[in-house]
Design a protein around this motif. Structure first.
Motif, short mmCIF file in Angstrom:
data_model
loop_
_atom_site.label_atom_id
_atom_site.label_comp_id
_atom_site.label_asym_id
_atom_site.label_seq_id
_atom_site.Cartn_x
_atom_site.Cartn_y
_atom_site.Cartn_z
N ARG A 84 -84.70 112.50 80.74
CA ARG A 84 -84.73 113.78 81.30
C ARG A 84 -83.58 114.59 81.07
NH1 ARG A 84 -86.54 111.44 87.50
NH2 ARG A 84 -87.81 109.83 86.65
N ASP A 128 -80.43 111.68 89.45
CA ASP A 128 -80.69 111.96 90.92
C ASP A 128 -79.38 112.74 91.58
OD1 ASP A 128 -82.70 111.56 93.18
OD2 ASP A 128 -80.64 111.08 94.05
N GLN A 134 -80.34 101.51 82.77
CA GLN A 134 -81.25 102.67 82.70
C GLN A 134 -81.21 103.00 84.25
OE1 GLN A 134 -82.54 104.74 80.46
NE2 GLN A 134 -81.37 103.12 79.23
N MET A 143 -90.93 112.33 91.20
CA MET A 143 -90.30 113.02 90.01
C MET A 143 -90.62 112.34 88.74
SD MET A 143 -88.63 115.41 91.36
CE MET A 143 -88.65 115.87 93.17
N ARG A 199 -80.35 106.48 86.11
CA ARG A 199 -81.19 107.38 86.85
C ARG A 199 -80.47 107.88 88.11
NH1 ARG A 199 -83.13 109.56 84.28
NH2 ARG A 199 -84.39 108.05 83.22
N GLN A 236 -91.67 101.30 81.75
CA GLN A 236 -90.23 100.99 81.69
C GLN A 236 -89.84 100.87 83.08
OE1 GLN A 236 -87.94 103.37 78.98
NE2 GLN A 236 -86.30 103.58 80.42
N ARG A 237 -90.19 101.87 83.97
CA ARG A 237 -89.96 101.62 85.54
C ARG A 237 -90.11 100.36 86.02
NH1 ARG A 237 -88.39 105.40 88.92
NH2 ARG A 237 -87.22 105.97 87.38
N PRO A 249 -91.90 111.11 85.24
CA PRO A 249 -92.80 111.48 84.27
C PRO A 249 -93.68 110.35 84.16
CG PRO A 249 -90.45 111.09 83.16
CD PRO A 249 -90.42 110.98 84.47
N ARG A 250 -95.15 110.51 83.86
CA ARG A 250 -96.22 109.82 84.02
C ARG A 250 -96.05 108.55 83.09
NH1 ARG A 250 -101.69 110.95 84.77
NH2 ARG A 250 -101.69 109.97 82.42
N GLY A 251 -95.38 108.80 81.86
CA GLY A 251 -95.35 107.89 80.68
C GLY A 251 -94.27 106.87 80.80
N ALA A 252 -93.29 107.07 82.05
CA ALA A 252 -92.28 106.35 82.21
C ALA A 252 -92.80 104.88 83.04
CB ALA A 252 -91.20 107.05 83.01
N ARG A 281 -85.26 110.28 102.59
CA ARG A 281 -86.16 111.33 102.14
C ARG A 281 -87.67 111.03 102.49
NH1 ARG A 281 -83.58 111.62 95.86
NH2 ARG A 281 -81.49 111.28 96.49
N GLU A 292 -87.38 98.03 85.00
CA GLU A 292 -86.31 98.18 85.88
C GLU A 292 -86.26 97.71 87.17
OE1 GLU A 292 -85.86 102.59 83.55
OE2 GLU A 292 -86.27 102.76 85.52
N MET A 350 -92.69 115.79 77.44
CA MET A 350 -92.58 115.96 78.89
C MET A 350 -93.27 114.87 79.60
SD MET A 350 -91.34 118.94 79.88
CE MET A 350 -90.64 120.58 79.20
N SER A 351 -94.32 113.87 78.90
CA SER A 351 -95.09 113.07 79.60
C SER A 351 -93.83 111.70 79.82
CB SER A 351 -96.03 112.46 78.97
OG SER A 351 -95.88 111.81 77.75
N HIS A 352 -92.63 111.92 79.19
CA HIS A 352 -91.66 111.10 79.03
C HIS A 352 -90.22 111.61 79.39
CE1 HIS A 352 -94.47 108.71 76.60
NE2 HIS A 352 -94.24 107.60 77.14
N GLY A 353 -90.55 112.54 80.08
CA GLY A 353 -89.20 113.50 80.59
C GLY A 353 -89.46 114.68 81.48
N ARG A 354 -88.47 115.56 81.89
CA ARG A 354 -88.81 116.52 82.84
C ARG A 354 -87.57 117.48 82.79
NH1 ARG A 354 -90.05 115.73 88.31
NH2 ARG A 354 -88.58 117.71 88.78
N LEU A 409 -85.49 104.03 93.63
CA LEU A 409 -86.52 104.35 92.50
C LEU A 409 -87.82 104.41 92.83
CD1 LEU A 409 -85.09 101.24 90.33
CD2 LEU A 409 -84.86 103.48 89.92
N SER A 432 -83.07 106.71 78.56
CA SER A 432 -83.59 106.28 77.02
C SER A 432 -84.81 105.86 77.18
CB SER A 432 -82.64 105.23 76.36
OG SER A 432 -81.26 105.32 76.39
N GLY A 433 -85.54 105.73 76.03
CA GLY A 433 -86.92 105.23 75.85
C GLY A 433 -87.94 106.03 76.67
N LEU A 434 -88.55 105.65 77.83
CA LEU A 434 -89.76 106.41 78.09
C LEU A 434 -89.37 107.44 79.32
CD1 LEU A 434 -92.46 102.98 78.43
CD2 LEU A 434 -91.66 104.69 76.58
N ASP A 435 -88.24 107.30 79.56
CA ASP A 435 -87.93 108.40 80.56
C ASP A 435 -86.46 109.01 80.24
OD1 ASP A 435 -87.53 109.53 83.16
OD2 ASP A 435 -87.69 107.46 84.15
#
Lengths: 491, 491
Positions: free
Chosen positions: B237, B27, B19, A31, B23, A39-40, A33-36, A237, A43, B216-220, A24, B232-235
């Motif tokens: 992808r 990955d 969540q 990787m 992730r 929530q991260r 996204p900024r807005g996450a 990594r 987590e 895209m600020s909450h995904g990729r 994580l 879900s939510g803020l992330d």
């Protein structure tokens, strides 16, 4: 199932979950996204609370009590040593204190970042005071009447004391200062000029990683703001960074992180997801990253090969010959920032942090006076004044996140790298001939066999002593630096 | 803290850990080095065991018993409904059975993959029989004397029964067959020819994702072997894939996954990390992905805009006008594979799986006879024989991993998409004018306000009925397909 089997099965799941936490962290820096971010945060907090509960699980005490230790083999006894230390530590620190430290240091990092952006140490004083006070309280709980700084250090470098480091660093500092003064009076090599395509840097950096034995089937290289290595075992990594005008930053960050990663990748696979399956201490870890980066990566032999690689990648970049390239790579330059310091001056940066943080912990220095103390010491050691707090006391994140007792492991790693380098040169006489071909097999093979593969089997000092044939000392590092820089600067 | 607060705090940590599991899955499919697979298996198993323990935590029963439900608001009562269902489910299934299903299905996936590679269904029979038998046992535990298939279905589509689906699909199948037969007799549109640069595909696919409101600020967006949406939510992808000769695969996979992702991203942020903070069922989820992909993405208006984008990205690619492009995008072609099927034939693939798996669960069909039953049904529905098992009974991973009762949610999603599309057209008369400009704002805004933002607040059928103004029915989907393909094929 015996008590030992039960304990190890429990450990294995805990180690696996700890690896998830590392993943994580990697994702966050590469990787995510900024807005996450919010929530991260939740987590990671949820996973941390699972890990804390597992590490303080009362069944661990039952299992430890029921195990017939003399019947275990060497690895089994080493496992118990690590598990006991970790459980003992977790049990000594009250849960409320641990939770408070987690919360305060998490907030402190943001406050430090803002203070640094504003060059305003004063705005960071209340927060740093609270962090220091909580960490001191934790240190007292761990020390049980013994030395508080030693208890803090034990988190990062088990078996080494502040007094030992003081003696070692006390021998280093004047000699480094004398050498540095002589180098500064001598004629400096040129600097690198021009620009270097960043995609081509990444391509060459991946090639460098492979040439140092980094196993891409169990790792990957990405870009991040700060270079780091992450993970253990089958998934290690690394990250690096690129700067159009400074390709060495990319290449030597990569080689440094490959040193850390090769250690983790190179541990005996039988130790996977056990307490032996990770690097044994920060100092031993840093010994690997630094010997890869400096004694090998910045050697005349290896830079000769790298010069050719860079010409292939970038064409003529204004450096006429391998000897000039070697001198540019090893240029000693003035600067404020630890992480940008050359091999000769790096330890002077660390030694002042060690003295300052020990004084803070011992109440000999107040947080209010830390900036002045930093600036005085810096000018005394480097000969010019700090121009702003972001180039001084606010440059490192460590103290804000409660890493007190961590800094000295950087210099201890350099000392260890010096010891290992002496033994490596003794055991592998053909080393330079190989490095001149870009072949690090003998060097990395020797380090794997003597250090990396053991993981946590031996205590930190023990593994260095076994590998180098004598107790750790600063002498080899000093001799190496004196020899290298006297010759380079013709002094 | 009230019992409800305690319960929700516990849920929040569980959701956060779930969540993390998502992730790790992402990955694994996108970033993980190949050699890390065995370690990742242990990491995910350890986390799964943490999640299982949390979901069956006996304190949940205590909290549920202590809550004064009438005092809660609508969202609070919906939370309880979800928590009760999940706890009830977890408690009915013996832990040993759950563990055995996890182990067997994890191994079964590899055995299925090998059987598929060898076109050898027989080698998969013993494994599939064991999976079916274990899942049936689980279904019996859940059904408590009721219908076993309904209990399985309830995992994916709460509140819908096999009998309801049978009636709905029974009305769909003959109509789809008739329409398909007429289309196959009519003159087919041309096929796309030429090659399309894969980097340019990825660039346009990211633009498409944005044009459908993907944040895209909450995904990729990354590449993977199989397109999916994760988190879900803020992330949240998504992944897609590229094929040099088939850019539509990339674009429509992306639009499909953006439908799933927009649902997750668009849920009311107040529901973050609560039981309401995820799509409410597989059917409703698929309604979003399919309406994005088909009713919007494959409409004449939108493909008109896409035609221009593709000319900008690829230059002249051999299609003369937007109308021909529209016909190519919607070409009905023979084929064996569900995931490659067009809008008209897709449901015929699903309906046969629904009938076959229901017969398996009811002991009306033996696993030994499944391949023959598949091949007979396929030839009856499609008019040509299956040439090999990988194009037939072995094409989908679902049954191997224990997903029984899952397939029908694909067609239910299409039925729901038909209902929503009718209402969308009614409420947004200017839709085509916007889509012709590549502007999906009105469409995605309507779906967000009427479906997505509610997350788990309403039951699946309830949310579709509220959004479309009438109880779900297959009629709108049928009318839409008949209208579209009769016009396209001039029949």
């Amino acid at each position: 199932m015996t008590a030992y089997d039960d304990l190890m099965a429990h450990q294995r799941e805990t180690q696996a979950l700890a690896q998830v936490m590392g993943r994580l962290g990697w994702d966050q820096e590469t990787m995510m996204p900024r807005g996450a971010a919010p929530q991260r945060g939740e987590e990671m907090a949820a996973l941390e609370s699972v890990l804390h509960a597992r590490r303080t699980d009362p069944r661990i005490a039952d299992w430890l009590g029921a195990i017939n230790e003399p019947k275990l083999d060497e690895a089994g006894r080493a496992n118990l040593r690590h598990i006991r230390r970790s459980f003992d530590r977790a049990s000594k620190v009250p849960a409320a204190l641990a939770a408070r430290i987690a919360r305060v240091t998490s907030e402190a990092q943001g406050i430090w970042a803002e203070a640094r952006a504003n060059d305003d140490f004063k705005s960071f004083v209340p927060t740093l005071s609270e962090v220091l006070s909580l960490k001191r309280e934790e240190g007292q709980a761990l020390a049980m009447g013994g030395d508080v700084y030693d208890a803090m250090l034990d988190d990062y470098e088990p078996g080494t004391t502040g007094a030992e480091l003081e003696a070692m660093f006390g021998a280093l500092r004047p000699e480094l200062s004398t050498l540095r003064a002589a180098v500064r009076e001598a004629e400096a090599p040129p600097r690198l000029t021009g620009t270097f395509d960043e995609n081509a840097q990444m391509k060459l950096t991946r090639q460098l990683a492979r040439s140092f034995g980094y196993d891409m089937s169990h790792g990957r290289v990405d870009k991040a703001v700060h270079p780091f290595s992450s993970g253990s075992g089958l998934d290690v990594r690394i990250t690096t960074r690129t700067n159009e005008t400074d390709p060495f930053n990319c290449f030597y960050s990569t080689i440094h992180e490959v040193g850390h990663a090769a250690y983790e990748q190179g541990i005996d696979r039988n130790y996977l997801l056990t307490p032996l399956g990770q690097g044994v201490s920060m100092g031993v870890h840093e010994s690997q990253s630094r010997i890869y980066e400096n004694q090998i990566g910045r050697s005349r032999a290896f830079t000769g090969w790298l010069f050719g690689q860079m010409k292939d990648a970038f064409g003529d970049f204004g450096v006429s010959d391998a000897e000039t390239f070697y001198r540019i790579v090893n240029r000693v330059s003035d600067g404020f920032i630890r992480t940008e310091a050359d091999e000769l001056q790096y330890n002077l940066h660390v030694l002042m942090r060690f003295d300052l943080e020990r004084a803070l912990v011992a109440h000999d220095l107040q947080v209010n006076d830390l900036e002045a103390a930093w600036n005085d010491r810096f000018e005394a050691d480097f000969g010019y004044p700090v121009d702003k707090a972001s180039n001084g006391v606010l440059q490192d994140v460590h103290w804000s996140v409660g890493l007190i007792g961590y800094f000295p492991t950087y210099s201890l790693g350099n000392v260890y790298a010096g010891c290992l380098h002496d033994a490596l040169r003794r055991d592998v006489p053909e080393l330079d001939a190989q490095l001149a071909q870009g072949d690090t097999t003998a060097a990395t093979g020797w380090l794997n066999q003597n250090v990396q593969k053991h993981g946590g089997l031996y205590e930190p000092k023990e593994v260095i002593e076994k590998a180098s044939g004598q107790p750790p000392s600063e002498s080899p590092l000093l001799s190496y630096l004196k020899g290298k820089f006297s010759e380079l600067y013709a002094i």
